[in-house]
Design a protein around this motif. Sequence first.
Motif, PDB file in Angstrom:
ATOM      1  N   LEU A  57       0.823  -1.203   0.000  1.00 47.49           N
ATOM      2  CA  LEU A  57       0.000   0.000   0.000  1.00 47.49           C
ATOM      3  C   LEU A  57       0.858   1.255   0.000  1.00 47.49           C
ATOM      4  O   LEU A  57       0.618   2.199  -0.764  1.00 47.49           O
ATOM      5  CB  LEU A  57      -0.927  -0.002   1.219  1.00 47.49           C
ATOM      6  CG  LEU A  57      -1.999  -1.100   1.251  1.00 47.49           C
ATOM      7  CD1 LEU A  57      -2.735  -1.073   2.575  1.00 47.49           C
ATOM      8  CD2 LEU A  57      -2.980  -0.943   0.090  1.00 47.49           C
ATOM      9  N   VAL A  58       1.866   1.282   0.859  1.00 45.75           N
ATOM     10  CA  VAL A  58       2.752   2.446   0.942  1.00 45.75           C
ATOM     11  C   VAL A  58       3.512   2.634  -0.364  1.00 45.75           C
ATOM     12  O   VAL A  58       3.856   3.761  -0.740  1.00 45.75           O
ATOM     13  CB  VAL A  58       3.726   2.294   2.131  1.00 45.75           C
ATOM     14  CG1 VAL A  58       4.768   3.392   2.122  1.00 45.75           C
ATOM     15  CG2 VAL A  58       2.952   2.323   3.448  1.00 45.75           C
ATOM     16  N   SER A  59       3.771   1.549  -1.062  1.00 45.51           N
ATOM     17  CA  SER A  59       4.488   1.624  -2.340  1.00 45.51           C
ATOM     18  C   SER A  59       3.583   2.018  -3.499  1.00 45.51           C
ATOM     19  O   SER A  59       4.040   2.081  -4.648  1.00 45.51           O
ATOM     20  CB  SER A  59       5.157   0.274  -2.645  1.00 45.51           C
ATOM     21  OG  SER A  59       6.069  -0.070  -1.618  1.00 45.51           O
ATOM     22  N   GLY A  60       2.308   2.252  -3.216  1.00 42.53           N
ATOM     23  CA  GLY A  60       1.395   2.703  -4.262  1.00 42.53           C
ATOM     24  C   GLY A  60       0.849   1.595  -5.128  1.00 42.53           C
ATOM     25  O   GLY A  60       0.478   1.841  -6.287  1.00 42.53           O
ATOM     26  N   ARG A  61       0.759   0.369  -4.574  1.00 45.07           N
ATOM     27  CA  ARG A  61       0.214  -0.760  -5.338  1.00 45.07           C
ATOM     28  C   ARG A  61      -0.966  -1.379  -4.574  1.00 45.07           C
ATOM     29  O   ARG A  61      -0.901  -2.533  -4.150  1.00 45.07           O
ATOM     30  CB  ARG A  61       1.297  -1.809  -5.591  1.00 45.07           C
ATOM     31  CG  ARG A  61       2.466  -1.297  -6.419  1.00 45.07           C
ATOM     32  CD  ARG A  61       3.443  -2.414  -6.740  1.00 45.07           C
ATOM     33  NE  ARG A  61       4.167  -2.836  -5.558  1.00 45.07           N
ATOM     34  CZ  ARG A  61       5.341  -2.361  -5.173  1.00 45.07           C
ATOM     35  NH1 ARG A  61       5.914  -1.391  -5.879  1.00 45.07           N
ATOM     36  NH2 ARG A  61       5.947  -2.814  -4.094  1.00 45.07           N
ATOM     37  N   GLN A 319      -7.727   7.129  -1.458  1.00 48.65           N
ATOM     38  CA  GLN A 319      -7.204   5.765  -1.375  1.00 48.65           C
ATOM     39  C   GLN A 319      -6.737   5.433   0.039  1.00 48.65           C
ATOM     40  O   GLN A 319      -7.025   4.350   0.566  1.00 48.65           O
ATOM     41  CB  GLN A 319      -6.048   5.588  -2.356  1.00 48.65           C
ATOM     42  CG  GLN A 319      -6.466   5.504  -3.814  1.00 48.65           C
ATOM     43  CD  GLN A 319      -5.270   5.424  -4.741  1.00 48.65           C
ATOM     44  OE1 GLN A 319      -4.206   5.978  -4.478  1.00 48.65           O
ATOM     45  NE2 GLN A 319      -5.446   4.723  -5.859  1.00 48.65           N
ATOM     46  N   ALA A 320      -6.024   6.368   0.663  1.00 47.70           N
ATOM     47  CA  ALA A 320      -5.551   6.131   2.026  1.00 47.70           C
ATOM     48  C   ALA A 320      -6.719   5.967   2.989  1.00 47.70           C
ATOM     49  O   ALA A 320      -6.687   5.111   3.887  1.00 47.70           O
ATOM     50  CB  ALA A 320      -4.651   7.279   2.478  1.00 47.70           C
ATOM     51  N   ALA A 321      -7.767   6.769   2.791  1.00 45.99           N
ATOM     52  CA  ALA A 321      -8.949   6.653   3.655  1.00 45.99           C
ATOM     53  C   ALA A 321      -9.670   5.334   3.416  1.00 45.99           C
ATOM     54  O   ALA A 321     -10.095   4.662   4.361  1.00 45.99           O
ATOM     55  CB  ALA A 321      -9.887   7.829   3.405  1.00 45.99           C
ATOM     56  N   THR A 364     -14.910   7.875   3.693  1.00 45.32           N
ATOM     57  CA  THR A 364     -13.778   7.724   2.782  1.00 45.32           C
ATOM     58  C   THR A 364     -13.497   9.035   2.046  1.00 45.32           C
ATOM     59  O   THR A 364     -12.343   9.352   1.732  1.00 45.32           O
ATOM     60  CB  THR A 364     -14.063   6.603   1.759  1.00 45.32           C
ATOM     61  OG1 THR A 364     -14.325   5.393   2.461  1.00 45.32           O
ATOM     62  CG2 THR A 364     -12.889   6.401   0.821  1.00 45.32           C
ATOM     63  N   PHE A 365     -14.529   9.804   1.800  1.00 49.17           N
ATOM     64  CA  PHE A 365     -14.396  11.040   1.018  1.00 49.17           C
ATOM     65  C   PHE A 365     -14.378  12.286   1.900  1.00 49.17           C
ATOM     66  O   PHE A 365     -14.522  13.399   1.406  1.00 49.17           O
ATOM     67  CB  PHE A 365     -15.555  11.133   0.015  1.00 49.17           C
ATOM     68  CG  PHE A 365     -15.696   9.901  -0.834  1.00 49.17           C
ATOM     69  CD1 PHE A 365     -14.900   9.712  -1.953  1.00 49.17           C
ATOM     70  CD2 PHE A 365     -16.606   8.910  -0.487  1.00 49.17           C
ATOM     71  CE1 PHE A 365     -15.016   8.572  -2.725  1.00 49.17           C
ATOM     72  CE2 PHE A 365     -16.729   7.766  -1.256  1.00 49.17           C
ATOM     73  CZ  PHE A 365     -15.933   7.596  -2.381  1.00 49.17           C
ATOM     74  N   ALA A 366     -14.216  12.094   3.202  1.00 54.21           N
ATOM     75  CA  ALA A 366     -14.211  13.220   4.142  1.00 54.21           C
ATOM     76  C   ALA A 366     -12.821  13.401   4.735  1.00 54.21           C
ATOM     77  O   ALA A 366     -12.029  12.463   4.780  1.00 54.21           O
ATOM     78  CB  ALA A 366     -15.223  12.976   5.254  1.00 54.21           C
ATOM     79  N   PRO A 367     -12.497  14.609   5.191  1.00 57.88           N
ATOM     80  CA  PRO A 367     -11.228  14.795   5.901  1.00 57.88           C
ATOM     81  C   PRO A 367     -11.268  14.113   7.268  1.00 57.88           C
ATOM     82  O   PRO A 367     -12.348  13.876   7.819  1.00 57.88           O
ATOM     83  CB  PRO A 367     -11.119  16.322   6.027  1.00 57.88           C
ATOM     84  CG  PRO A 367     -12.530  16.814   5.939  1.00 57.88           C
ATOM     85  CD  PRO A 367     -13.244  15.865   5.030  1.00 57.88           C
ATOM     86  N   PHE A 368     -10.084  13.809   7.797  1.00 60.42           N
ATOM     87  CA  PHE A 368      -9.988  13.136   9.103  1.00 60.42           C
ATOM     88  C   PHE A 368     -10.840  11.857   9.130  1.00 60.42           C
ATOM     89  O   PHE A 368     -11.610  11.622  10.063  1.00 60.42           O
ATOM     90  CB  PHE A 368     -10.402  14.073  10.238  1.00 60.42           C
ATOM     91  CG  PHE A 368      -9.572  15.316  10.320  1.00 60.42           C
ATOM     92  CD1 PHE A 368      -8.284  15.280  10.834  1.00 60.42           C
ATOM     93  CD2 PHE A 368     -10.077  16.526   9.855  1.00 60.42           C
ATOM     94  CE1 PHE A 368      -7.515  16.428  10.900  1.00 60.42           C
ATOM     95  CE2 PHE A 368      -9.316  17.679   9.928  1.00 60.42           C
ATOM     96  CZ  PHE A 368      -8.021  17.630  10.442  1.00 60.42           C
ATOM     97  N   SER A 369     -10.702  11.036   8.106  1.00 59.25           N
ATOM     98  CA  SER A 369     -11.540   9.834   7.974  1.00 59.25           C
ATOM     99  C   SER A 369     -11.270   8.826   9.090  1.00 59.25           C
ATOM    100  O   SER A 369     -12.199   8.166   9.564  1.00 59.25           O
ATOM    101  CB  SER A 369     -11.305   9.177   6.619  1.00 59.25           C
ATOM    102  OG  SER A 369      -9.936   8.864   6.444  1.00 59.25           O
TER     103      SER A 369
END
Length: 397
Positions: A57-61, A319-321, A364-369
């Motif tokens: 995930l951290v590697s963008g995959r 994606q991170a959320a 997922t689409f909000a800040p501070f998820s």
Amino acid sequence: MQDVMSQSTTIFTAWYRPMLARQAGEEHRAASALELFFDLCFVVAVAQASSAFEHELVSGRPGRGLLGYALVFFAIWWAWMNFTWFASAYDTDDVPYRLLTLVQIIGALVMAAGASAALEHGDFAVITWGYVVMRLAMVSQWVRAACTDRERRRSALRYAVGILVLQVAWLVRLAGPVDGGTVTFAVLAVLELAVPVWAERAEGTAWHPQHIAERYGLFTLIVLGESVMAAGLAVGAALETHQRLGAVLPVALGGLLTVFALWWMYFAQDAPRRLRTQRTAMSWGYGHYVVFAAAAAVGAALAVNVAHVTGDRALTDVQAAAVYTVPVALFVTCVWLLHRRAAQVSAAGNVLPPAAAVVVLSLTFAPFSVLGTGVVASLLIAGSVVIARREEEESGS
């Protein structure tokens, strides 16, 4: 001479005992020290899979990481689950039983060693060999059961034959083309899931509802604890480098609230009441694939979000959320589905979990998820407690 023979018989009996089925209604049936040790060793494989998932995930995959994680976790979960149900039905705790359990632990550690290669490079050779070692040990256990438990011999033999044939198939798969790896994995996984269904249609095995519920609860507890540890290490690393402490703290707080709420929700259920028939036991056991995998993924997701807010931008904000909100929503939904029919709750209490899962996904689409997810999960528990208290008062009046 007679004393020597009597002593020899006593020693042999202590070393080897007939593997007979335990009583399904046995009182004070609790997890053994060997089972707890088995779980702790298995968590090593879970931790390695979560760590490799986090790396992807951290590697963008995220796509490749998710697929690899799902496949690797299936192998871990299925091997653990088969031992757990076998031990609930047959637990002689003699020397051969302990030695075969040790072989399974060795297989679990081999699987742990191959988790990174499987997720990062698609190389399932090591993890397959570890899995086969574990499953062949289970074949030996089922053969022992078939030899001594005449009442359930057909079921035991079906387990032994089905598992053995599939282990040969797993090894053959290693020689096949890489491009067909996912397809063949899916086919063999479905066949693995079909073996217990086929075997239990004979005489069936005498698993213990309270024992099974305790075993699953303990493993859930260990996996959630591993998630807390993974998140704690990530937060600690960020604090040591003094990277955006103001951004890290909401993630840490949200993660703590979430994990606590997931623990509360899981252990608020009356699991033995759910385990009444073979059919409900099957759905319970299979459904925990999502529960365990989601719980372990939460820890990896917390670490990913800590890295994201401290400057690692391999993933977008959404994606991170999503990496965090999706496994939380899956955990809540799956636990609710597993207990929905058995739990005696009102319509309002039955609506809360799926509603909370939907709200978590929308975050997922909000800040501070992450923080928002923790708050929603906490409100879910608070609402459930209030409704339960109200129902108790109404029933007592």
